[in-house]
Design an enzyme around this catalytic site. Structure first.
Site, mmCIF file in Angstrom:
data_model
loop_
_atom_site.group_PDB
_atom_site.id
_atom_site.type_symbol
_atom_site.label_atom_id
_atom_site.label_comp_id
_atom_site.label_asym_id
_atom_site.label_seq_id
_atom_site.Cartn_x
_atom_site.Cartn_y
_atom_site.Cartn_z
ATOM 1 N N ASP A 127 1.148 -1.375 0.084
ATOM 2 C CA ASP A 127 0.363 0.165 -0.312
ATOM 3 C C ASP A 127 1.009 1.457 0.032
ATOM 4 O OD1 ASP A 127 -1.818 2.454 0.583
ATOM 5 O OD2 ASP A 127 -2.620 0.992 2.263
ATOM 6 N N LYS A 160 -0.306 14.661 -15.219
ATOM 7 C CA LYS A 160 -1.717 15.323 -15.338
ATOM 8 C C LYS A 160 -2.673 14.699 -15.001
ATOM 9 C CE LYS A 160 -4.371 15.933 -18.916
ATOM 10 N NZ LYS A 160 -4.957 15.084 -19.909
ATOM 11 N N HIS A 193 1.879 14.707 -22.096
ATOM 12 C CA HIS A 193 2.489 13.619 -23.302
ATOM 13 C C HIS A 193 2.984 14.091 -24.827
ATOM 14 C CE1 HIS A 193 -1.583 13.107 -24.490
ATOM 15 N NE2 HIS A 193 -1.627 12.141 -25.793
ATOM 16 N N GLU A 196 -11.417 16.034 -31.400
ATOM 17 C CA GLU A 196 -10.770 13.932 -31.445
ATOM 18 C C GLU A 196 -12.872 13.867 -31.751
ATOM 19 O OE1 GLU A 196 -9.328 12.468 -27.668
ATOM 20 O OE2 GLU A 196 -10.033 14.841 -26.998
ATOM 21 N N ASP A 208 -9.175 19.748 -19.609
ATOM 22 C CA ASP A 208 -7.803 18.780 -20.037
ATOM 23 C C ASP A 208 -7.237 18.699 -21.456
ATOM 24 O OD1 ASP A 208 -7.967 15.401 -20.325
ATOM 25 O OD2 ASP A 208 -9.095 15.370 -21.887
ATOM 26 N N HIS A 227 -2.126 20.511 -23.117
ATOM 27 C CA HIS A 227 -1.158 20.680 -24.352
ATOM 28 C C HIS A 227 -1.083 21.362 -25.463
ATOM 29 C CE1 HIS A 227 -1.737 16.450 -22.879
ATOM 30 N NE2 HIS A 227 -2.880 16.358 -23.299
HETATM 31 C C1 BG6 Z 1 -5.554 13.658 -22.679
HETATM 32 C C2 BG6 Z 1 -6.446 13.830 -22.594
HETATM 33 O O1 BG6 Z 1 -3.970 14.214 -22.056
HETATM 34 O O2 BG6 Z 1 -5.093 13.343 -24.110
HETATM 35 C C3 BG6 Z 1 -7.816 12.656 -22.594
HETATM 36 O O3 BG6 Z 1 -6.427 13.685 -21.742
HETATM 37 C C4 BG6 Z 1 -7.298 12.802 -24.594
HETATM 38 O O4 BG6 Z 1 -8.857 13.386 -22.985
HETATM 39 C C5 BG6 Z 1 -5.719 12.708 -25.052
HETATM 40 O O5 BG6 Z 1 -8.069 11.915 -25.529
HETATM 41 C C6 BG6 Z 1 -5.645 13.174 -26.859
HETATM 42 O O6 BG6 Z 1 -4.444 12.210 -26.918
HETATM 43 P P1 BG6 Z 1 -3.871 11.871 -28.080
HETATM 44 O O7 BG6 Z 1 -2.635 12.122 -28.085
HETATM 45 O O8 BG6 Z 1 -4.667 11.049 -28.363
HETATM 46 O O9 BG6 Z 1 -4.322 13.368 -29.032
#
Ligand code: BG6
Length: 502
Positions: free
Chosen positions: A87, A150, A180, A218, A237, A242
């Protein structure tokens, strides 16, 4: 300066080792690095989680899941894996961890690097950091790193709290905050394109550029993430992190050297130069939307409020757009329009740099029937490419100008598979290069920028939600954001080229 490689023996301690993030992204990325020969002979992964496994059970589970790809290499990879069923809130976990990390060395006196990867809910960041600190596992700034992802807070205040908790035990240089998007090849290529070539920089400013539009669209809806998304929404988000990172890469000044401090200094300069959004301006400079039922790729899909786990009266935005201005010498009067949304017609991320019209039109007015601006498109996904759209004369008479496309495609030029974002980011963490990670001041500045919008949106319920049907490009208010300035969003290039192919 040389590019860094992963040379030193290391132990990667993966908290949340049986969770989705570890399973889907971190472990596969480590396996690929191993299989490509990027890892040193001596490395270990210690998975830490509450789920009941021992090391061999954990490996069996992994092999059962992933072993079909490169089955011959998994047994050797598994020799490097250990598992601690524990844990993360219990102090005893860290005593056991310290023993395993020390291995044959007494008093943790080893030269191995330790990387603590927190693939856990953010609520565990502070307790884990605190316990690592108490057990003396954090203190060697040279060879100990911590990785977090995040959501880094819900607003400026909660981010500052998380950050203070991490900084109480780790130095800033030890903290790797993942976004990312920064691991995507095409995102990294923005800097190479801008600063390794002499031809773009002279025109990369207010003299030639009319505006910049960044779209991250998306087709997916909220999926199974209702609990998280209801408290997040599109602005938190995607946009706060990003998309603002993309903006920084497009707008920053050239770094002196390709190194973490310098690159991040140039990015923070951009964030600090963005004109703050005053509360009374929010409705002019920001737009929000929520999808209703609609159609995506010929399939009927429910509205956001009908998705499992979502409040039937939810005010969470699934679409957000902002108009930002950067008050500096290079970008004065060049607006940056940013938009992102779920359940839009296509999955596509692109940055569109629109150039100003020529100062004097020598061609007859009716010769240019394209109606489209000359522009450079940096397509981030799904097809990674850079395209220059410019006018040429169409063959024949009468005189006609037409917009054509000069393009560079990653897939056509480089015939090997692009590394995944996590592969790249994990490589950089292990190599100890923080260039692709967010520094605390950047994350704070990004929160500060969006905070007035979050506050106004939280205090005024959106009377028109849902305001865009799934499968469309978002709400009318987002169109108004550009239309007020006599501009418009363009349908992303990917879709246009698909339509042309049909
Ligand atoms: C994430 C978000 O950080 O990025 C998601 O939390 C989103 O909601 C995703 O779908 C999109 O990432 P990518 O690499 O598919 O553009």
């Amino acid at each position: 300066m040389k590019t860094r490689t992963i040379e030193n023996p290391f132990t990667l301690v993966l908290f949340g080792a049986s969770g989705d993030l570890a399973w889907r992204l971190v472990i596969p990325a480590l396996f690929v690095l191993f299989q490509k020969g990027h890892l040193p002979d001596s490395f270990h992964l210690i998975g830490v989680a509450r789920s009941e496994y021992d090391a061999s059970g954990y490996c069996d589970h992994l092999v059962g899941f992933y072993g079909d790809s490169r089955p011959e290499e998994w047994p050797t990879f598994c020799e490097h894996i250990d598992y601690l069923q524990a844990d993360p809130l219990q102090h005893d976990t860290y005593r056991q961890l310290a023993e395993r990390l020390a291995g044959d060395h007494k008093n943790l006196d080893t030269t191995d690097e330790w990387i603590f990867y927190l693939a856990t809910p953010p609520a565990l960041f502070a307790p884990i950091a605190e316990r690592l600190g108490c057990f003396d596992l954090a203190k060697n700034g040279e060879r100990v790193r911590i990785v977090v992802e995040k959501p880094l807070g819900h607003n400026l205040a909660s981010f500052s709290q998380i950050n203070a908790n991490l900084l109480a035990h780790f130095q800033e240089s030890q903290i790797y905050r993942i976004d990312h998007y920064l691991g995507k090849e095409t995102v990294q290529n923005i800097l190479a394109m801008r600063f390794a070539n002499p031809i773009f920089e002279p025109i990369w400013n207010r003299n030639y550029i009319d505006h910049v539009a960044i779209t991250v669209a998306e087709t997916l809806g909220v999926e199974k993430r209702a609990a998280y998304y209801e408290h997040s929404g599109a602005l938190r988000d995607m946009l706060q992190n990003h998309i603002l990172q993309l903006l920084c890469l497009v707008a920053m000044e050239p770094p002196i050297a390709y190194d973490a401090q310098d690159i991040r200094n140039r990015k923070i300069d951009v964030l600090q130069a963005i004109r703050p959004i005053r509360p009374e301006e929010v409705y002019e400079r920001a737009a929000r939307g929520q999808y209703g039922p609609g159609w995506i790729n010929g399939r009927a899909v429910p509205g956001y409020r009908q998705e499992p786990g979502i409040d039937p009266e939810s005010a969470t935005e699934t679409y957000a757009a902002l108009k930002l201005n950067i008050d500096n010498w290079r970008w004065q009067d060049v607006p940056f329009y940013l938009r992102t949304g779920k359940r839009l017609p296509a999955k596509v991320s692109e940055i569109s740099i629109r150039f100003k019209p020529v100062p004097h039109r020598a061609f007859p007015v009716d010769a240019d029937q394209s109606g489209q601006p000359v522009r450079l498109t940096l397509q981030i996904q799904p097809e990674e490419s850079i395209r220059l759209h410019f006018l040429v004369k169409e063959p024949g008479m009468p005189l006609r100008l037409r917009l054509v496309d000069m393009r560079f495609d990653y897939a056509r030029t480089f015939h090997h598979e692009l590394p995944s974002a996590y592969e790249t980011l994990l490589y950089e963490v292990l190599a100890g290069d923080a260039s692709l990670f967010m520094r605390a001041d950047q994350v704070g500045a990004a929160w500060k920028l969006v905070q007035p919008v979050l506050d106004i949106w939280a205090n005024t319920s959106p009377s028109d939600f849902p305001n865009y049907p799934a499968g469309t490009w978002g709400p009318e208010s987002a169109e108004l954001l550009t239309a007020r300035d006599g501009r418009s969003w363009l349908v992303p290039m990917l879709i246009q080229s698909e339509e042309m192919r049909q």
